[in-house]
Design a protein around this motif. Structure first.
Motif, PDB file in Angstrom:
ATOM      1  N   GLY A 147       9.400  14.817  -0.089  1.00  0.00           N
ATOM      2  CA  GLY A 147       8.814  13.595  -0.612  1.00  0.00           C
ATOM      3  C   GLY A 147       8.476  13.658  -2.087  1.00  0.00           C
ATOM      4  N   LEU A 148       8.449  14.864  -2.652  1.00  0.00           N
ATOM      5  CA  LEU A 148       8.149  14.990  -4.078  1.00  0.00           C
ATOM      6  C   LEU A 148       9.218  14.323  -4.949  1.00  0.00           C
ATOM      7  CD1 LEU A 148       6.834  18.670  -4.214  1.00  0.00           C
ATOM      8  CD2 LEU A 148       5.492  16.548  -4.311  1.00  0.00           C
ATOM      9  N   ALA A 149      10.362  14.030  -4.345  1.00  0.00           N
ATOM     10  CA  ALA A 149      11.400  13.301  -5.088  1.00  0.00           C
ATOM     11  C   ALA A 149      11.043  11.830  -5.261  1.00  0.00           C
ATOM     12  CB  ALA A 149      12.742  13.427  -4.368  1.00  0.00           C
ATOM     13  N   SER A 150      10.043  11.348  -4.515  1.00  0.00           N
ATOM     14  CA  SER A 150       9.637   9.942  -4.566  1.00  0.00           C
ATOM     15  C   SER A 150       8.550   9.738  -5.617  1.00  0.00           C
ATOM     16  CB  SER A 150       9.113   9.497  -3.198  1.00  0.00           C
ATOM     17  OG  SER A 150       8.400   8.285  -3.291  1.00  0.00           O
ATOM     18  N   ARG A 151       8.781   8.809  -6.523  1.00  0.00           N
ATOM     19  CA  ARG A 151       7.791   8.514  -7.554  1.00  0.00           C
ATOM     20  C   ARG A 151       6.501   7.970  -6.943  1.00  0.00           C
ATOM     21  NH1 ARG A 151       9.748   4.693 -12.325  1.00  0.00           N
ATOM     22  NH2 ARG A 151      11.120   6.512 -12.575  1.00  0.00           N
ATOM     23  N   GLY A 152       6.626   7.104  -5.929  1.00  0.00           N
ATOM     24  CA  GLY A 152       5.446   6.537  -5.293  1.00  0.00           C
ATOM     25  C   GLY A 152       4.605   7.597  -4.616  1.00  0.00           C
ATOM     26  N   PHE A 153       5.272   8.554  -3.962  1.00  0.00           N
ATOM     27  CA  PHE A 153       4.544   9.629  -3.286  1.00  0.00           C
ATOM     28  C   PHE A 153       3.832  10.517  -4.295  1.00  0.00           C
ATOM     29  CE2 PHE A 153       4.607  13.889  -1.118  1.00  0.00           C
ATOM     30  CZ  PHE A 153       3.639  13.585  -0.185  1.00  0.00           C
ATOM     31  N   ARG A 154       4.506  10.848  -5.390  1.00  0.00           N
ATOM     32  CA  ARG A 154       3.868  11.668  -6.424  1.00  0.00           C
ATOM     33  C   ARG A 154       2.660  10.945  -7.023  1.00  0.00           C
ATOM     34  NH1 ARG A 154       9.186  12.285  -8.199  1.00  0.00           N
ATOM     35  NH2 ARG A 154       8.702  11.134 -10.122  1.00  0.00           N
ATOM     36  N   ALA A 155       2.784   9.635  -7.190  1.00  0.00           N
ATOM     37  CA  ALA A 155       1.667   8.868  -7.736  1.00  0.00           C
ATOM     38  C   ALA A 155       0.467   8.916  -6.792  1.00  0.00           C
ATOM     39  CB  ALA A 155       2.086   7.424  -7.977  1.00  0.00           C
ATOM     40  N   ASP A 156       0.720   8.801  -5.490  1.00  0.00           N
ATOM     41  CA  ASP A 156      -0.386   8.843  -4.529  1.00  0.00           C
ATOM     42  C   ASP A 156      -1.002  10.238  -4.436  1.00  0.00           C
ATOM     43  OD1 ASP A 156      -0.495   6.210  -3.968  1.00  0.00           O
ATOM     44  OD2 ASP A 156       0.505   6.301  -2.025  1.00  0.00           O
ATOM     45  N   LEU A 157      -0.186  11.281  -4.610  1.00  0.00           N
ATOM     46  CA  LEU A 157      -0.765  12.631  -4.671  1.00  0.00           C
ATOM     47  C   LEU A 157      -1.716  12.748  -5.849  1.00  0.00           C
ATOM     48  CD1 LEU A 157       2.251  14.996  -3.842  1.00  0.00           C
ATOM     49  CD2 LEU A 157       0.343  14.349  -2.360  1.00  0.00           C
ATOM     50  N   GLY A 158      -1.364  12.086  -6.962  1.00  0.00           N
ATOM     51  CA  GLY A 158      -2.259  12.065  -8.114  1.00  0.00           C
ATOM     52  C   GLY A 158      -3.564  11.363  -7.802  1.00  0.00           C
ATOM     53  N   HIS A 159      -3.489  10.243  -7.059  1.00  0.00           N
ATOM     54  CA  HIS A 159      -4.708   9.532  -6.654  1.00  0.00           C
ATOM     55  C   HIS A 159      -5.574  10.415  -5.761  1.00  0.00           C
ATOM     56  CE1 HIS A 159      -3.695   5.741  -8.447  1.00  0.00           C
ATOM     57  NE2 HIS A 159      -2.563   5.632  -7.766  1.00  0.00           N
ATOM     58  N   LEU A 160      -4.943  11.122  -4.821  1.00  0.00           N
ATOM     59  CA  LEU A 160      -5.683  11.975  -3.889  1.00  0.00           C
ATOM     60  C   LEU A 160      -6.332  13.157  -4.610  1.00  0.00           C
ATOM     61  CD1 LEU A 160      -3.194  12.018  -0.884  1.00  0.00           C
ATOM     62  CD2 LEU A 160      -5.535  11.141  -0.817  1.00  0.00           C
ATOM     63  N   ASN A 161      -5.746  13.578  -5.701  1.00  0.00           N
ATOM     64  CA  ASN A 161      -6.226  14.757  -6.422  1.00  0.00           C
ATOM     65  C   ASN A 161      -7.276  14.421  -7.470  1.00  0.00           C
ATOM     66  OD1 ASN A 161      -6.037  17.607  -6.785  1.00  0.00           O
ATOM     67  ND2 ASN A 161      -4.950  17.257  -8.699  1.00  0.00           N
ATOM     68  N   ARG A 162      -7.605  13.121  -7.592  1.00  0.00           N
ATOM     69  CA  ARG A 162      -8.546  12.676  -8.623  1.00  0.00           C
ATOM     70  C   ARG A 162      -9.889  12.332  -7.977  1.00  0.00           C
ATOM     71  NH1 ARG A 162      -5.508   8.419 -10.913  1.00  0.00           N
ATOM     72  NH2 ARG A 162      -3.975   9.998 -11.478  1.00  0.00           N
ATOM     73  N   PHE A 163     -10.941  13.031  -8.367  1.00  0.00           N
ATOM     74  CA  PHE A 163     -12.273  12.812  -7.780  1.00  0.00           C
ATOM     75  C   PHE A 163     -13.207  12.327  -8.873  1.00  0.00           C
ATOM     76  CE2 PHE A 163     -14.109  13.661  -3.663  1.00  0.00           C
ATOM     77  CZ  PHE A 163     -15.470  13.591  -3.877  1.00  0.00           C
ATOM     78  N   GLY A 164     -13.671  11.074  -8.755  1.00  0.00           N
ATOM     79  CA  GLY A 164     -14.494  10.480  -9.797  1.00  0.00           C
ATOM     80  C   GLY A 164     -15.925  10.223  -9.351  1.00  0.00           C
ATOM     81  N   PRO A 165     -16.746   9.654 -10.236  1.00  0.00           N
ATOM     82  CA  PRO A 165     -18.147   9.351  -9.896  1.00  0.00           C
ATOM     83  C   PRO A 165     -18.272   8.427  -8.686  1.00  0.00           C
ATOM     84  CG  PRO A 165     -17.765   9.159 -12.260  1.00  0.00           C
ATOM     85  CD  PRO A 165     -16.421   9.335 -11.636  1.00  0.00           C
ATOM     86  N   HIS A 166     -17.350   7.478  -8.534  1.00  0.00           N
ATOM     87  CA  HIS A 166     -17.426   6.573  -7.386  1.00  0.00           C
ATOM     88  C   HIS A 166     -17.224   7.324  -6.074  1.00  0.00           C
ATOM     89  CE1 HIS A 166     -13.189   6.811  -8.577  1.00  0.00           C
ATOM     90  NE2 HIS A 166     -12.883   6.552  -7.337  1.00  0.00           N
ATOM     91  N   ASP A 167     -16.463   8.427  -6.098  1.00  0.00           N
ATOM     92  CA  ASP A 167     -16.277   9.223  -4.885  1.00  0.00           C
ATOM     93  C   ASP A 167     -17.570   9.927  -4.487  1.00  0.00           C
ATOM     94  OD1 ASP A 167     -13.436   8.789  -4.396  1.00  0.00           O
ATOM     95  OD2 ASP A 167     -13.113   9.883  -6.259  1.00  0.00           O
ATOM     96  N   ARG A 168     -18.325  10.387  -5.477  1.00  0.00           N
ATOM     97  CA  ARG A 168     -19.621  11.007  -5.170  1.00  0.00           C
ATOM     98  C   ARG A 168     -20.586   9.982  -4.588  1.00  0.00           C
ATOM     99  NH1 ARG A 168     -17.922  14.076  -9.629  1.00  0.00           N
ATOM    100  NH2 ARG A 168     -18.713  12.617 -11.190  1.00  0.00           N
ATOM    101  N   ARG A 221       0.824  -1.220   0.000  1.00  0.00           N
ATOM    102  CA  ARG A 221       0.000   0.000   0.000  1.00  0.00           C
ATOM    103  C   ARG A 221       0.857   1.268   0.000  1.00  0.00           C
ATOM    104  NH1 ARG A 221      -5.004   1.721   0.115  1.00  0.00           N
ATOM    105  NH2 ARG A 221      -5.680   3.447   1.437  1.00  0.00           N
ATOM    106  N   PHE A 222       1.890   1.323   0.831  1.00  0.00           N
ATOM    107  CA  PHE A 222       2.717   2.521   0.916  1.00  0.00           C
ATOM    108  C   PHE A 222       4.194   2.148   0.899  1.00  0.00           C
ATOM    109  CE2 PHE A 222      -1.148   3.847   3.326  1.00  0.00           C
ATOM    110  CZ  PHE A 222      -1.583   4.814   2.430  1.00  0.00           C
ATOM    111  N   THR A 223       5.004   2.984   0.259  1.00  0.00           N
ATOM    112  CA  THR A 223       6.451   2.783   0.256  1.00  0.00           C
ATOM    113  C   THR A 223       7.037   3.252   1.581  1.00  0.00           C
ATOM    114  OG1 THR A 223       6.925   4.981  -0.640  1.00  0.00           O
ATOM    115  CG2 THR A 223       6.497   3.207  -2.234  1.00  0.00           C
ATOM    116  N   ARG A 224       8.293   2.885   1.801  1.00  0.00           N
ATOM    117  CA  ARG A 224       8.967   3.325   3.028  1.00  0.00           C
ATOM    118  C   ARG A 224       9.044   4.846   3.071  1.00  0.00           C
ATOM    119  NH1 ARG A 224      14.704   0.783   4.548  1.00  0.00           N
ATOM    120  NH2 ARG A 224      13.332  -1.026   4.793  1.00  0.00           N
ATOM    121  N   THR A 225       9.321   5.484   1.933  1.00  0.00           N
ATOM    122  CA  THR A 225       9.395   6.948   1.886  1.00  0.00           C
ATOM    123  C   THR A 225       8.075   7.573   2.297  1.00  0.00           C
ATOM    124  OG1 THR A 225      11.038   6.879   0.110  1.00  0.00           O
ATOM    125  CG2 THR A 225       9.814   8.942   0.397  1.00  0.00           C
ATOM    126  N   GLU A 226       6.966   7.046   1.798  1.00  0.00           N
ATOM    127  CA  GLU A 226       5.660   7.586   2.155  1.00  0.00           C
ATOM    128  C   GLU A 226       5.374   7.435   3.633  1.00  0.00           C
ATOM    129  OE1 GLU A 226       2.556   7.115  -1.335  1.00  0.00           O
ATOM    130  OE2 GLU A 226       3.681   5.254  -1.094  1.00  0.00           O
TER     131      GLU A 226
END
Length: 205
Positions: free
Chosen positions: A72-93, A13-18
């Motif tokens: 943490g922005l240097a971490s690819r995994g962290f940046r990917a999770d920020l993208g997930h957090l910033n994405r709001f779809g129909p399932h979220d509603r 679920r989460f990397t060590r950096t996260e």
């Protein structure tokens, strides 16, 4: 460090950096909240004393609060999770409607890696942190802004601090009620059964 590969029973679920970003941010936020309480609650102020030291700890921990996320922005995994957090779809509603109607059936609350509540919390706490930093700097460096600005900054800083304390208490309470979610943040891994039940859309988005 990249996450370990998924197994039949567990998923990563989460990397060590996260996890270190979360822990460091939580520690700095904890210092901010505790020192603020010591500054504003008379009984705690009398118990702790050393007001100048408490003020210094509060100021520098607040100033350092954004640093773990920025690093943490240097971490690819962290940046990917920020993208997930910033994405709001129909399932979220759909998730939010179920939460508002107190519908706790798992199939009524579809979620990807993060549910709608976690996304809203992340956005709110990020914004609140920036506002606290800006108003705190106005209060710290009094010569940089007019008196009216500093008075307004103090009002916003104090009331937002109280709101943050309440929201953090809710966040901690929800984490305490979900041992598997805590294990995910502690070890980086969760059971596949939990991920399929709580985040059924995780591997689709």
């Amino acid at each position: 460090m990249p996450p370990r590969a998924d197994t039949a029973a567990e998923v990563s679920r989460f990397t060590r950096t996260e996890r270190w970003i979360h822990r460091t941010t939580a520690a700095l936020m904890g210092v901010c909240v505790l020192t603020a309480a010591c500054l504003y609650v008379p009984q705690l102020a009398e118990l702790v004393g050393r007001r100048a030291l408490v003020v210094t700890l509060h100021q520098w921990s607040g100033l350092a609060l954004p640093l773990p996320v920025l690093a943490g922005l240097a971490s690819r995994g962290f940046r990917a999770d920020l993208g997930h957090l910033n994405r709001f779809g129909p399932h979220d509603r759909t998730w939010l409607r179920a939460a508002l109607h107190r519908d706790k059936r798992p199939d009524s609350r579809p979620a990807a890696k993060f549910n709608a509540g976690q996304k809203i919390y992340a956005a709110w706490i990020a914004g609140a942190t920036l506002v606290m930093l800006a108003t705190g700097l106005m209060m710290w460096f009094t010569h940089l802004t007019p008196l009216l600005w500093r008075t307004s900054a103090t009002f916003v800083h104090d009331w937002l601090a109280l709101t943050i304390g309440i929201v953090l208490a809710g966040h901690i309470g929800m984490a305490m009620a979900d041992p598997e979610a805590r294990r995910g943040m502690r070890t980086g891994r969760v059971s596949r059964e939990w991920s399929d039940r709580q985040h059924p859309l995780w591997r689709r988005f």
